[in-house]
Design a protein around this motif. Sequence first.
Motif, PDB file in Angstrom:
ATOM      1  N   ALA A   1       0.831  -1.210   0.000  1.00 12.20           N
ATOM      2  CA  ALA A   1       0.000   0.000   0.000  1.00 12.20           C
ATOM      3  C   ALA A   1       0.862   1.254   0.000  1.00 12.20           C
ATOM      4  O   ALA A   1       0.565   2.229  -0.703  1.00 12.20           O
ATOM      5  N   ILE A   2       1.942   1.231   0.775  1.00 11.40           N
ATOM      6  CA  ILE A   2       2.854   2.379   0.822  1.00 11.40           C
ATOM      7  C   ILE A   2       3.473   2.612  -0.555  1.00 11.40           C
ATOM      8  O   ILE A   2       3.558   3.748  -1.043  1.00 11.40           O
ATOM      9  N   LEU A   3       3.894   1.511  -1.195  1.00  7.95           N
ATOM     10  CA  LEU A   3       4.499   1.633  -2.527  1.00  7.95           C
ATOM     11  C   LEU A   3       3.505   2.225  -3.519  1.00  7.95           C
ATOM     12  O   LEU A   3       3.843   3.147  -4.278  1.00  7.95           O
TER      13      LEU A   3
ATOM     14  N   GLY B   1       0.283   7.305  10.108  1.00  4.92           N
ATOM     15  CA  GLY B   1       1.511   7.144  10.889  1.00  4.92           C
ATOM     16  C   GLY B   1       2.673   6.584  10.099  1.00  4.92           C
ATOM     17  O   GLY B   1       3.531   5.884  10.645  1.00  4.92           O
ATOM     18  N   VAL B   2       2.724   6.869   8.770  1.00  3.01           N
ATOM     19  CA  VAL B   2       3.836   6.375   7.957  1.00  3.01           C
ATOM     20  C   VAL B   2       5.000   7.356   8.047  1.00  3.01           C
ATOM     21  O   VAL B   2       4.849   8.543   7.783  1.00  3.01           O
ATOM     22  N   THR B   3       6.163   6.846   8.428  1.00  2.00           N
ATOM     23  CA  THR B   3       7.338   7.710   8.560  1.00  2.00           C
ATOM     24  C   THR B   3       8.074   7.812   7.230  1.00  2.00           C
ATOM     25  O   THR B   3       7.938   6.961   6.358  1.00  2.00           O
ATOM     26  N   ARG B   4       8.866   8.849   7.105  1.00  2.27           N
ATOM     27  CA  ARG B   4       9.685   9.026   5.903  1.00  2.27           C
ATOM     28  C   ARG B   4      10.640   7.851   5.745  1.00  2.27           C
ATOM     29  O   ARG B   4      10.896   7.371   4.634  1.00  2.27           O
ATOM     30  N   GLU B   5      11.151   7.357   6.888  1.00  2.66           N
ATOM     31  CA  GLU B   5      12.096   6.231   6.863  1.00  2.66           C
ATOM     32  C   GLU B   5      11.419   4.970   6.318  1.00  2.66           C
ATOM     33  O   GLU B   5      12.023   4.204   5.559  1.00  2.66           O
ATOM     34  N   GLU B   6      10.132   4.749   6.703  1.00  5.22           N
ATOM     35  CA  GLU B   6       9.423   3.564   6.236  1.00  5.22           C
ATOM     36  C   GLU B   6       9.198   3.630   4.729  1.00  5.22           C
ATOM     37  O   GLU B   6       9.370   2.632   4.017  1.00  5.22           O
TER      38      GLU B   6
END
Length: 332
Positions: A10-12, A45-50
């Motif tokens: 989902a993030i991708l 709550g998605v971080t830049r690092e993730e």
Amino acid sequence: MSDAGVRRGAILLMSLGETEAAEVFKYLGPKDVQKLGFAMAAMEGVTREEVDDVLRDFRAASMNRANLGAADEYIRSVLTMALGTDKAANLLDRILQGGDNTGIESLKWMDSSSVAELIKNEHPQIIATILVHLEEDQASEILGCFVERLRNDVILRIATLDGIQPSALRDLNEVLTQLLSGSDKIKKSALGGVKMAAEILNFMGAVVETSAIQAIREYDPELAQKIQDKMFVFENVIDIDDRGIQLLLREVQSDSLVLALKGTSQALRDKIFKNMSQRAAEMLRDDFEAKGPVRLSEVEAEQKEILKIVRKLADEGQIVLGGKGGDEGLVE
């Protein structure tokens, strides 16, 4: 797809942009689209690092892919050499998903009650032929919408179905517009049979399961026993080895496990506890005892979710299975 895999996917997709994500969705099946859609809708709550981590892994995986080309012809040639023409044809229909499954694919995107409404007045043999093309959990939901007599008749026909002949596929074409094109050229497909009937029943409630098995036993006691032997229900988890139990526990949430263990044997609970750390086992015991009586329908729902994970691990070759189970009411 694990929960972590769904989140990363989902993030991708959300990182790609609308147009590119839409192109990716075109290649996914209904279940994956639904999982990813829910994950994208709930994303927070998605971080830049993730995000960077996901994109980095995707880039590395993409660079490692070799463009071999002519994949369809290679697969067709290798499987035919290994399995022979007939067996390879059965498998290739599933793998390559030619243009002749569009009608069935459209059913997979529909909700089960709509499919049931669409096909409920067809001949039970036609219904059985349609259902064996669907995923077992969707087929079980569709069967659950039928009256008991029709449901039992269809399950019996699934269990005794010895492949799909071109004439049966022509009947399907009459039921669903362009269900399978070019049916004259299609070889007999290895669908249906005892195993599929058992897998569909695995997804159904204990009352429906018992009724269906009894109806089949009146027709053919030996067939009913074969279906029961192939079934795998929650109590059969006890037959999985310790390593398999540990793999399963990594995929299951604690609150789900507490509910699923209600009404199970002490032996099964002990096996689960012994494959956890002492602290985790103590916490699970405390939660289990504090839960009190719960509805069997809730227990069965959680057990079925865990059984989906069991079957996924079995399909991946990580665990080995064994078979049977259920009743209605409240369980302690």
